[in-house]
Design a protein around this motif. Structure first.
Motif, PDB file in Angstrom:
ATOM      1  N   LEU A 115       0.832  -1.212   0.000  1.00 14.30           N
ATOM      2  CA  LEU A 115       0.000   0.000   0.000  1.00 14.30           C
ATOM      3  C   LEU A 115       0.862   1.256   0.000  1.00 14.30           C
ATOM      4  CD1 LEU A 115      -2.798  -1.101   2.482  1.00 14.30           C
ATOM      5  CD2 LEU A 115      -3.172  -0.362   0.114  1.00 14.30           C
ATOM      6  N   LEU A 116       1.932   1.267   0.785  1.00 17.02           N
ATOM      7  CA  LEU A 116       2.855   2.405   0.772  1.00 17.02           C
ATOM      8  C   LEU A 116       3.427   2.617  -0.626  1.00 17.02           C
ATOM      9  CD1 LEU A 116       4.865   1.881   4.096  1.00 17.02           C
ATOM     10  CD2 LEU A 116       3.283   3.767   3.602  1.00 17.02           C
ATOM     11  N   ALA A 117       3.843   1.523  -1.252  1.00 16.74           N
ATOM     12  CA  ALA A 117       4.416   1.606  -2.599  1.00 16.74           C
ATOM     13  C   ALA A 117       3.402   2.119  -3.613  1.00 16.74           C
ATOM     14  CB  ALA A 117       4.955   0.242  -3.031  1.00 16.74           C
ATOM     15  N   ALA A 118       2.107   1.864  -3.352  1.00 18.06           N
ATOM     16  CA  ALA A 118       1.051   2.323  -4.259  1.00 18.06           C
ATOM     17  C   ALA A 118       0.635   3.770  -3.971  1.00 18.06           C
ATOM     18  CB  ALA A 118      -0.170   1.405  -4.147  1.00 18.06           C
ATOM     19  N   GLY A 119       1.258   4.401  -2.967  1.00 18.73           N
ATOM     20  CA  GLY A 119       0.989   5.810  -2.699  1.00 18.73           C
ATOM     21  C   GLY A 119      -0.022   6.097  -1.596  1.00 18.73           C
ATOM     22  N   PHE A 120      -0.476   5.090  -0.884  1.00 16.91           N
ATOM     23  CA  PHE A 120      -1.427   5.293   0.211  1.00 16.91           C
ATOM     24  C   PHE A 120      -0.691   5.683   1.493  1.00 16.91           C
ATOM     25  CE2 PHE A 120      -3.836   2.480  -2.566  1.00 16.91           C
ATOM     26  CZ  PHE A 120      -5.133   2.969  -2.470  1.00 16.91           C
ATOM     27  N   GLN A 121      -1.375   6.445   2.339  1.00 18.58           N
ATOM     28  CA  GLN A 121      -0.936   6.585   3.722  1.00 18.58           C
ATOM     29  C   GLN A 121      -1.509   5.368   4.443  1.00 18.58           C
ATOM     30  OE1 GLN A 121      -2.725   9.467   6.499  1.00 18.58           O
ATOM     31  NE2 GLN A 121      -0.625  10.096   6.974  1.00 18.58           N
ATOM     32  N   VAL A 122      -0.671   4.670   5.201  1.00 14.63           N
ATOM     33  CA  VAL A 122      -1.090   3.421   5.819  1.00 14.63           C
ATOM     34  C   VAL A 122      -1.022   3.557   7.338  1.00 14.63           C
ATOM     35  CG1 VAL A 122      -0.664   0.929   5.986  1.00 14.63           C
ATOM     36  CG2 VAL A 122      -0.192   2.146   3.839  1.00 14.63           C
ATOM     37  N   LEU A 123      -2.079   3.090   7.986  1.00 13.44           N
ATOM     38  CA  LEU A 123      -2.140   3.045   9.443  1.00 13.44           C
ATOM     39  C   LEU A 123      -2.439   1.617   9.857  1.00 13.44           C
ATOM     40  CD1 LEU A 123      -3.826   5.835   8.410  1.00 13.44           C
ATOM     41  CD2 LEU A 123      -3.428   6.314  10.821  1.00 13.44           C
ATOM     42  N   VAL A 124      -1.964   1.234  11.033  1.00 16.91           N
ATOM     43  CA  VAL A 124      -2.240  -0.086  11.586  1.00 16.91           C
ATOM     44  C   VAL A 124      -2.813   0.097  12.980  1.00 16.91           C
ATOM     45  CG1 VAL A 124      -1.226  -2.248  12.421  1.00 16.91           C
ATOM     46  CG2 VAL A 124      -0.463  -1.284  10.249  1.00 16.91           C
ATOM     47  N   ALA A 125      -3.963  -0.528  13.231  1.00 15.36           N
ATOM     48  CA  ALA A 125      -4.546  -0.547  14.571  1.00 15.36           C
ATOM     49  C   ALA A 125      -3.825  -1.633  15.357  1.00 15.36           C
ATOM     50  CB  ALA A 125      -6.043  -0.810  14.502  1.00 15.36           C
ATOM     51  N   VAL A 126      -2.888  -1.239  16.219  1.00 15.75           N
ATOM     52  CA  VAL A 126      -2.003  -2.211  16.872  1.00 15.75           C
ATOM     53  C   VAL A 126      -2.743  -3.178  17.786  1.00 15.75           C
ATOM     54  CG1 VAL A 126       0.028  -0.734  16.704  1.00 15.75           C
ATOM     55  CG2 VAL A 126      -1.388  -0.649  18.770  1.00 15.75           C
ATOM     56  N   ASP A 127      -3.921  -2.800  18.258  1.00 18.30           N
ATOM     57  CA  ASP A 127      -4.694  -3.693  19.120  1.00 18.30           C
ATOM     58  C   ASP A 127      -5.664  -4.564  18.327  1.00 18.30           C
ATOM     59  OD1 ASP A 127      -6.276  -1.505  18.462  1.00 18.30           O
ATOM     60  OD2 ASP A 127      -7.064  -1.231  20.487  1.00 18.30           O
ATOM     61  N   ALA A 128      -5.607  -4.462  17.003  1.00 16.96           N
ATOM     62  CA  ALA A 128      -6.465  -5.268  16.139  1.00 16.96           C
ATOM     63  C   ALA A 128      -5.638  -6.115  15.166  1.00 16.96           C
ATOM     64  CB  ALA A 128      -7.435  -4.372  15.368  1.00 16.96           C
ATOM     65  N   VAL A 129      -4.358  -6.298  15.496  1.00 14.34           N
ATOM     66  CA  VAL A 129      -3.472  -7.166  14.715  1.00 14.34           C
ATOM     67  C   VAL A 129      -2.747  -8.090  15.681  1.00 14.34           C
ATOM     68  CG1 VAL A 129      -3.119  -5.550  12.799  1.00 14.34           C
ATOM     69  CG2 VAL A 129      -1.540  -5.516  14.738  1.00 14.34           C
ATOM     70  N   GLY A 130      -2.224  -9.180  15.159  1.00 19.82           N
ATOM     71  CA  GLY A 130      -1.480 -10.093  16.016  1.00 19.82           C
ATOM     72  C   GLY A 130      -0.731 -11.149  15.236  1.00 19.82           C
ATOM     73  N   SER A 131       0.221 -11.743  15.933  1.00 19.31           N
ATOM     74  CA  SER A 131       1.004 -12.865  15.428  1.00 19.31           C
ATOM     75  C   SER A 131       1.079 -13.906  16.531  1.00 19.31           C
ATOM     76  CB  SER A 131       2.431 -12.419  15.074  1.00 19.31           C
ATOM     77  OG  SER A 131       2.434 -11.499  14.006  1.00 19.31           O
ATOM     78  N   ARG A 132       1.416 -15.122  16.153  1.00 19.24           N
ATOM     79  CA  ARG A 132       1.533 -16.184  17.152  1.00 19.24           C
ATOM     80  C   ARG A 132       2.604 -15.871  18.190  1.00 19.24           C
ATOM     81  NH1 ARG A 132       3.084 -20.711  13.549  1.00 19.24           N
ATOM     82  NH2 ARG A 132       3.598 -18.920  12.293  1.00 19.24           N
ATOM     83  N   TYR A 133       3.692 -15.242  17.752  1.00 23.90           N
ATOM     84  CA  TYR A 133       4.810 -14.980  18.654  1.00 23.90           C
ATOM     85  C   TYR A 133       5.032 -13.481  18.817  1.00 23.90           C
ATOM     86  CZ  TYR A 133       5.490 -19.885  17.643  1.00 23.90           C
ATOM     87  OH  TYR A 133       5.274 -21.231  17.496  1.00 23.90           O
TER      88      TYR A 133
END
Length: 188
Positions: A115-133
């Protein structure tokens, strides 16, 4: 700041089999649902993706019920595979994307970088993402931030989209903010 008219929500691969192995799966699903509910209330365009659903299972019905559109299937880790979505957003004047989903270090991160490469401003909701570790989650957030992704939270995003108090939409967003998190959810 994000505005409802210039931001889209992309919920990446929150699928039953992936949720089952997430230490904070209940929190991720809960926050994704609140984001989808808020997006619907405020007219924010929202898309849900599914990574190889034949193997990883479907998106939980509670999330699918928040949108009128079916989940978009993909095989590539990045949602960039569904470039028609990005093109439609740009055509509609949307230049910001808020990401939520699984897993932070794979599909979410690769999508953010595309998305950054496509020219968007990108935000991540850190409490709505996750990984196993934790290490994968933490390093991915740091890498995305170093690449230009802005970090936020579910509640901050909801109130940014809402912009002001004293409206019926504010009442709905305020109710979402007051909801109790699932038992055992560690808030990031």
């Amino acid at each position: 700041m994000m505005r409802a008219a210039d931001t889209a929500l992309l919920v990446v691969d929150v699928q039953e089999r992936l949720l089952a192995v997430q230490p904070q799966g209940a929190r991720i699903e809960w926050n994704c649902r609140r984001l989808l509910d808020g997006a619907k209330t405020l007219g924010v365009k929202a898309v849900i993706t599914e990574q190889y659903p034949e193997k990883l299972g479907p998106t939980p019905k509670v999330l699918l019920s928040c949108t009128d559109e079916p989940a978009l299937e993909k095989i590539a880790f990045s949602c960039g595979e569904r470039g028609e979505v990005f093109a439609a957003w740009l055509e509609a004047g949307i230049h910001r994307v808020l990401l939520a989903g699984i897993e932070t270090h794979v599909c979410v991160q690769q999508t953010a970088l595309d998305l950054l490469a496509a020219g968007f401003q990108v935000l991540v909701a850190v409490d709505a993402v996750g990984s196993r570790y934790k290490v994968d989650h933490g390093v991915a957030l740091r890498r995305m931030e170093a690449s230009g992704v802005l970090l936020t939270t579910t509640e901050a995003a909801l109130f940014e989209w809402c912009e002001r108090a004293g409206t019926p939409q504010f009442k709905a967003i305020s109710a979402l903010a007051k909801q109790t998190p699932p038992a055992g959810s560690e808030m990031v």
